[in-house]
Design a protein around this motif. Structure first.
Motif, short mmCIF file in Angstrom:
data_model
loop_
_atom_site.label_atom_id
_atom_site.label_comp_id
_atom_site.label_asym_id
_atom_site.label_seq_id
_atom_site.Cartn_x
_atom_site.Cartn_y
_atom_site.Cartn_z
N ALA A 55 -12.32 0.01 -10.66
CA ALA A 55 -12.16 -0.87 -11.52
C ALA A 55 -11.24 -2.53 -10.61
O ALA A 55 -11.46 -3.16 -10.14
CB ALA A 55 -11.24 -1.04 -12.59
N SER A 56 -9.88 -1.17 -9.95
CA SER A 56 -9.42 -1.53 -8.73
C SER A 56 -9.96 -2.04 -7.53
O SER A 56 -10.45 -3.42 -6.80
CB SER A 56 -8.34 -1.08 -8.34
OG SER A 56 -7.92 -0.41 -9.32
N ALA A 57 -11.03 -1.24 -6.50
CA ALA A 57 -11.84 -1.73 -5.35
C ALA A 57 -12.49 -2.83 -6.07
O ALA A 57 -13.40 -3.58 -5.32
CB ALA A 57 -13.37 -0.84 -5.53
N TRP A 58 -13.45 -2.69 -7.63
CA TRP A 58 -14.13 -4.60 -7.64
C TRP A 58 -12.93 -5.33 -8.14
O TRP A 58 -14.03 -6.15 -7.13
CB TRP A 58 -14.61 -3.88 -9.70
CG TRP A 58 -15.89 -5.22 -9.64
CD1 TRP A 58 -17.08 -5.04 -9.66
CD2 TRP A 58 -15.37 -6.07 -10.74
NE1 TRP A 58 -17.90 -6.01 -10.02
CE2 TRP A 58 -16.61 -6.56 -11.41
CE3 TRP A 58 -13.85 -6.36 -11.60
CZ2 TRP A 58 -16.80 -7.40 -11.90
CZ3 TRP A 58 -14.60 -7.13 -11.87
CH2 TRP A 58 -15.20 -8.03 -11.91
N LEU A 59 -12.84 -5.52 -8.08
CA LEU A 59 -11.56 -6.24 -8.17
C LEU A 59 -10.70 -6.64 -6.80
O LEU A 59 -10.97 -7.85 -6.82
CB LEU A 59 -10.09 -6.33 -8.78
CG LEU A 59 -9.75 -5.95 -10.83
CD1 LEU A 59 -9.15 -5.19 -10.92
CD2 LEU A 59 -10.71 -7.88 -11.50
N LEU B 290 -3.31 -4.06 -13.54
CA LEU B 290 -3.37 -2.90 -13.37
C LEU B 290 -3.01 -2.03 -13.65
O LEU B 290 -3.38 -0.70 -14.57
CB LEU B 290 -5.40 -3.06 -12.91
CG LEU B 290 -6.28 -1.99 -13.67
CD1 LEU B 290 -6.66 -2.10 -14.98
CD2 LEU B 290 -7.63 -2.14 -12.67
N CYS B 291 -2.78 -1.50 -12.26
CA CYS B 291 -2.32 0.11 -12.04
C CYS B 291 -1.17 -0.31 -12.92
O CYS B 291 -0.28 1.09 -12.99
CB CYS B 291 -1.81 0.09 -10.46
SG CYS B 291 -3.35 -0.29 -9.43
N HIS C 143 -6.52 1.70 0.42
CA HIS C 143 -5.74 3.18 -0.42
C HIS C 143 -6.07 3.35 -1.77
O HIS C 143 -6.03 4.20 -1.98
CB HIS C 143 -4.23 1.58 -1.34
CG HIS C 143 -2.97 1.84 0.00
ND1 HIS C 143 -2.57 2.65 -0.21
CD2 HIS C 143 -2.62 1.25 1.42
CE1 HIS C 143 -1.85 3.43 0.88
NE2 HIS C 143 -1.88 2.08 1.67
N VAL C 144 -6.72 1.99 -2.20
CA VAL C 144 -7.93 1.99 -3.34
C VAL C 144 -9.18 3.18 -3.24
O VAL C 144 -9.27 4.36 -4.22
CB VAL C 144 -8.54 0.68 -3.52
CG1 VAL C 144 -9.53 1.07 -5.44
CG2 VAL C 144 -7.64 0.12 -4.19
N ILE C 145 -10.00 3.50 -1.97
CA ILE C 145 -10.67 4.12 -1.78
C ILE C 145 -10.46 5.38 -1.48
O ILE C 145 -10.82 6.31 -2.28
CB ILE C 145 -11.64 3.64 -0.60
CG1 ILE C 145 -12.55 2.45 -0.58
CG2 ILE C 145 -12.70 4.49 -0.48
CD1 ILE C 145 -13.52 1.99 0.18
N LEU D 40 -0.56 -1.91 -2.62
CA LEU D 40 -0.86 -3.21 -2.68
C LEU D 40 0.40 -3.89 -3.37
O LEU D 40 -0.31 -5.07 -2.44
CB LEU D 40 -1.46 -2.24 -3.99
CG LEU D 40 -2.60 -1.59 -3.90
CD1 LEU D 40 -3.33 -1.90 -5.79
CD2 LEU D 40 -3.74 -2.04 -3.79
N LEU D 41 1.33 -3.70 -3.38
CA LEU D 41 2.56 -5.03 -4.14
C LEU D 41 2.96 -5.60 -2.20
O LEU D 41 2.98 -5.77 -1.44
CB LEU D 41 3.39 -4.01 -4.40
CG LEU D 41 5.19 -5.63 -4.32
CD1 LEU D 41 4.56 -6.45 -5.36
CD2 LEU D 41 6.04 -4.76 -5.01
N LEU D 42 3.03 -4.50 -1.63
CA LEU D 42 2.78 -4.80 0.71
C LEU D 42 1.85 -5.73 0.49
O LEU D 42 2.45 -6.69 1.03
CB LEU D 42 3.04 -3.72 0.77
CG LEU D 42 2.82 -4.09 2.20
CD1 LEU D 42 4.00 -4.26 2.75
CD2 LEU D 42 3.26 -2.47 3.26
#
Length: 415
Positions: A146-150, A35-36, A287-289, A69-71
């Protein structure tokens, strides 16, 4: 004299100490990266096509977000693929904590950069293109939501990660009611302790109600200790006259009209709180929050700056965001660092282990407790005793501590 228990089951047990739902967390993290990544490419291409440097800048910012996030995703994948690799003495369960620690360092650096840039803009204001900046901030906020939801799996999870069992024993997994098929119908046997000392309760589900005169319960614990409980009629159910000692781990034989009906009760101590926390997922969520929090602050600062001409609101929002991110980063560094240094992850659990091992007059000479992975603990205990007990006896005593995934027991005999 030292006696070490090392039978085949203990010597060749599994060293896979991954957290519950590891593969689901891995899939969710990769989904957020996609998504990102898509958003990043769209913003950079759109910015270059339409001449918006702000859009390009946000796309580059999204690339750092995806990199963090990849890490986390690579840590999940590597830990899963190498979970059975014997080169890892205690498995790969702590790899997520290592990734979380690294992410926390990155977050701290981001906080410093945001703080530095914000302070610089207070003394050297720059023109703000509100028409471009505000929509981009809203888009960034939407992506982060959306990222936090996923990452949460599309569900709402409380912060306490606790479980309510209807009684006061935190972290224990009780299923303390049993239905027993008897010659006269089904009866329910329960360990009742709702605000009162624990006692057995026995009542009829079908058929005639049992009588106190013809009923009794005998418990046999793993160490062979037996206790007989007489029953008292409480009107609608029978209740044991005596309290049930802790722990509630035994075989309870119900005697009804001369017939015996054995049933097993188990009491488990599970890891909870920080011991069971997946710090790799925690780092990804932070990270997302953090990005979402900064987006909210930026939107508020931009709207106030445009409405009232308060240009200083934009850098002020950045300074507040930097402090928030730094605070979250500190907490993550503190918790993951403690795990990587093998600090005691649960002092309450350590005290319970000591109480259990010293309950019959033995002495706990040494105790090492550390975290192997989310929900998995390792322990090395050294017990001094003058009784003829072997490590298997103590292993049975500690069987209810289900989070002890790797247990080494040493028994020293008193002369």
């Amino acid at each position: 004299m030292t006696d070490n228990y090392n039978d085949a089951a203990a010597a060749f047990h599994s060293h896979v100490f991954l957290g519950e739902g590891h593969e689901k967390s891995e899939r969710r993290t990769w989904a957020v990266i996609w998504l990102c990544g898509i958003m990043m490419v769209a913003e950079i291409i759109g910015g270059l096509l339409f001449g918006s440097i702000a859009l390009v800048a946000d796309g580059l910012h999204m690339s750092t977000h995806a990199g963090a996030l990849l890490l986390a995703a690579l840590a999940y994948t590597y830990a899963r693929k190498h979970a059975d690799n014997p080169a890892f003495t205690f498995g790969t369960g702590k790899l997520g904590d290592l990734a979380g620690f690294t992410s926390a360092i990155v977050l701290a650096m981001i906080a410093l950069l945001i703080g530095y840039e914000s302070v610089s803009r207070i003394f050297q204001p720059v023109p703000i293109h509100f028409a471009e900046a505000i929509p981009i901030a809203f888009v960034g906020l939407a992506v982060n939501v959306a990222s936090a939801w996923l990452l949460s799996g599309g569900e709402h999870h409380g912060h306490s990660h606790g479980h309510s069992h209807g009684h006061a024993h935190e972290g224990r997994d009780h299923d303390e009611q049993r239905e027993i098929a008897t010659a006269g119908g089904f009866v329910a046997l329960e360990v009742f302790e709702d605000g009162v000392p624990p006692r057995f309760r026995l009542r009829a589900i079908t058929g005639a109600a049992p009588t106190a005169q013809a009923s009794s319960i005998e418990t046999v614990r793993p160490d062979g200790t037996r206790q007989l409980f007489a029953m008292v009629d409480r009107g609608g159910f029978l209740e044991s006259y005596d309290e049930i000692p802790e722990p509630h781990a035994f075989t309870a034989t119900v005697r009804l009209g001369g017939l015996h009906y054995p049933t097993v009760f188990e009491e488990h101590e599970h890891a909870h709180g920080s011991t069971a926390r997946d710090n790799n997922m925690r780092a990804a969520v932070i990270h997302v929050i953090a990005d979402a929090a900064v987006s909210v602050l930026v939107i508020a600062g931009l709207l106030l700056a445009r409405a009232f001409g308060w240009l200083w609101m934009d850098p002020l929002a950045g300074i507040i965001g930097a402090f928030v991110i730094a605070s979250w980063s500190y907490g993550l560094i503190r918790d993951t660092g403690a795990i990587l240094l093998d600090m005691n992850p649960d002092k309450g659990m350590a005290n319970k282990l000591r109480e259990e091992l010293e309950a019959d007059g033995d002495k706990l000479a040494d105790l090492h407790l550390w975290r192997l992975g989310p929900g998995h603990l390792g322990a090395i205990v050294s017990v001094v005793t003058n009784k003829g007990r072997d490590p298997q006896y103590y292993r049975a005593r500690l069987a209810r501590f289900k989070s002890l995934s790797h247990l080494t027991i040493e028994v020293a005999r008193k002369p």
